[in-house]
Design a protein around this motif. Structure first.
Motif, PDB file in Angstrom:
ATOM      1  N   LEU A 183       0.833  -1.209   0.000  1.00  0.00           N
ATOM      2  CA  LEU A 183       0.000   0.000   0.000  1.00  0.00           C
ATOM      3  C   LEU A 183       0.864   1.254   0.000  1.00  0.00           C
ATOM      4  N   ASN A 184       1.950   1.216   0.735  1.00  0.00           N
ATOM      5  CA  ASN A 184       2.844   2.376   0.785  1.00  0.00           C
ATOM      6  C   ASN A 184       3.506   2.627  -0.567  1.00  0.00           C
ATOM      7  N   GLU A 185       4.004   1.558  -1.179  1.00  0.00           N
ATOM      8  CA  GLU A 185       4.717   1.733  -2.446  1.00  0.00           C
ATOM      9  C   GLU A 185       3.759   2.015  -3.605  1.00  0.00           C
ATOM     10  N   ALA A 186       2.460   1.818  -3.400  1.00  0.00           N
ATOM     11  CA  ALA A 186       1.474   2.042  -4.467  1.00  0.00           C
ATOM     12  C   ALA A 186       1.006   3.494  -4.540  1.00  0.00           C
ATOM     13  N   LYS A 187       1.441   4.335  -3.623  1.00  0.00           N
ATOM     14  CA  LYS A 187       0.924   5.716  -3.575  1.00  0.00           C
ATOM     15  C   LYS A 187       1.252   6.497  -4.842  1.00  0.00           C
ATOM     16  N   VAL A 188       2.450   6.302  -5.373  1.00  0.00           N
ATOM     17  CA  VAL A 188       2.851   7.035  -6.585  1.00  0.00           C
ATOM     18  C   VAL A 188       1.998   6.604  -7.770  1.00  0.00           C
ATOM     19  N   SER A 189       1.829   5.289  -7.941  1.00  0.00           N
ATOM     20  CA  SER A 189       1.047   4.799  -9.073  1.00  0.00           C
ATOM     21  C   SER A 189      -0.413   5.222  -8.969  1.00  0.00           C
ATOM     22  N   LEU A 190      -0.948   5.263  -7.767  1.00  0.00           N
ATOM     23  CA  LEU A 190      -2.328   5.743  -7.598  1.00  0.00           C
ATOM     24  C   LEU A 190      -2.456   7.191  -8.048  1.00  0.00           C
ATOM     25  N   ARG A 191      -1.514   8.000  -7.651  1.00  0.00           N
ATOM     26  CA  ARG A 191      -1.553   9.417  -8.040  1.00  0.00           C
ATOM     27  C   ARG A 191      -1.418   9.580  -9.556  1.00  0.00           C
ATOM     28  N   GLU A 192      -0.491   8.860 -10.153  1.00  0.00           N
ATOM     29  CA  GLU A 192      -0.244   8.976 -11.590  1.00  0.00           C
ATOM     30  C   GLU A 192      -1.412   8.462 -12.426  1.00  0.00           C
TER      31      GLU A 192
END
Length: 240
Positions: A183-192
């Protein structure tokens, strides 16, 4: 009903999912086809009947415990393999217009055969990489709900799956027990990729008691033109 089917039906009834006799027959025929084809090609490592009913069929239907499927018209399942979770969901919710995307043509052949045997209409099985299919107008920003079951880490899944989701629609990722780092490492992909984490639902599979999580992500806007990147890139260089 035999004991395996009775247990399956009773466990689903506790989740307000009531199966008809014809649906129970479809699940049994699904099991038979899965085991038969598994002798010719690798579809699943799980072949014991009672375990298929819990670890594949019940697990697939767990999406409906947390997402109201009756309100959904169109669904895409990315990297479906032997049809999980989409085919069990289609059996129980036959109104769904379903698209399945898988990169291995043999699995697509199995799914087409399976839908014929089970009498499932409104199912389209697409042979191709998710990154390529998501760039086609027929699939891009189109579906009410998109699912993926234990295919890759969430940062990668977001790029595979969110481009298929219509703005306001949902991406539902089915994951195992370890989730915090993903979940932490997915924050960038969610934003993009215009995704917003709406909920994370932990639960245990009955009998097996293994940990599961349903992750619900809402699409907040259309997919930026540069995504998904070319086939293979999301796995090699995730958006983290």
């Amino acid at each position: 009903m035999d004991p395996v089917q009775s247990q399956f039906a009773a466990l689903l009834e506790k989740q307000n999912v009531l199966l008809t006799d014809s649906q129970l027959l479809q699940f049994e025929n699904y099991y038979k086809e899965l085991v038969s084809w598994n002798e010719k090609m690798n579809l699943t490592a799980i072949t014991e009947r009672d375990q298929v009913y819990i670890k594949h069929f019940f697990d697939s239907l767990s999406v409906s415990f947390f997402v109201p499927m009756n309100n959904i018209s169109s669904m895409a399942d990315i990297g479906s393999g032997a049809g999980f979770p989409s085919i069990p969901l289609k059996i129980v919710f036959p109104h769904l217009s379903l698209t399945i995307v898988d990169s291995l043509n043999k699995r697509i052949q199995f799914l087409n055969h399976l839908c014929g045997v089970l009498g499932l209409n409104g199912v389209q099985a697409v042979h191709g990489r998710a990154e390529d299919a998501a760039r086609l107008d027929a699939h891009r920003d189109r579906y009410d709900i998109v699912t993926a079951r234990a295919v890759a880490r969430l940062a990668v899944l977001n790029e595979f799956c969110l481009p298929f989701v219509k703005p306001g629609g949902l991406f539902v990722a089915m994951k195992g027990s370890e989730l915090h780092d993903e979940l932490n490492e997915a924050k960038v992909s969610l934003r993009e990729l215009k995704g917003e984490l709406k909920a994370t639902y932990p639960f245990e599979l009955p009998v097996d008691q293994s940990a599961r999580h349903i992750i619900v992500i809402q699409k907040t806007g259309t997919t930026p033109k540069k995504y998904p990147r070319k086939a293979g890139t999301p796995l090699k260089s995730p958006l983290v």
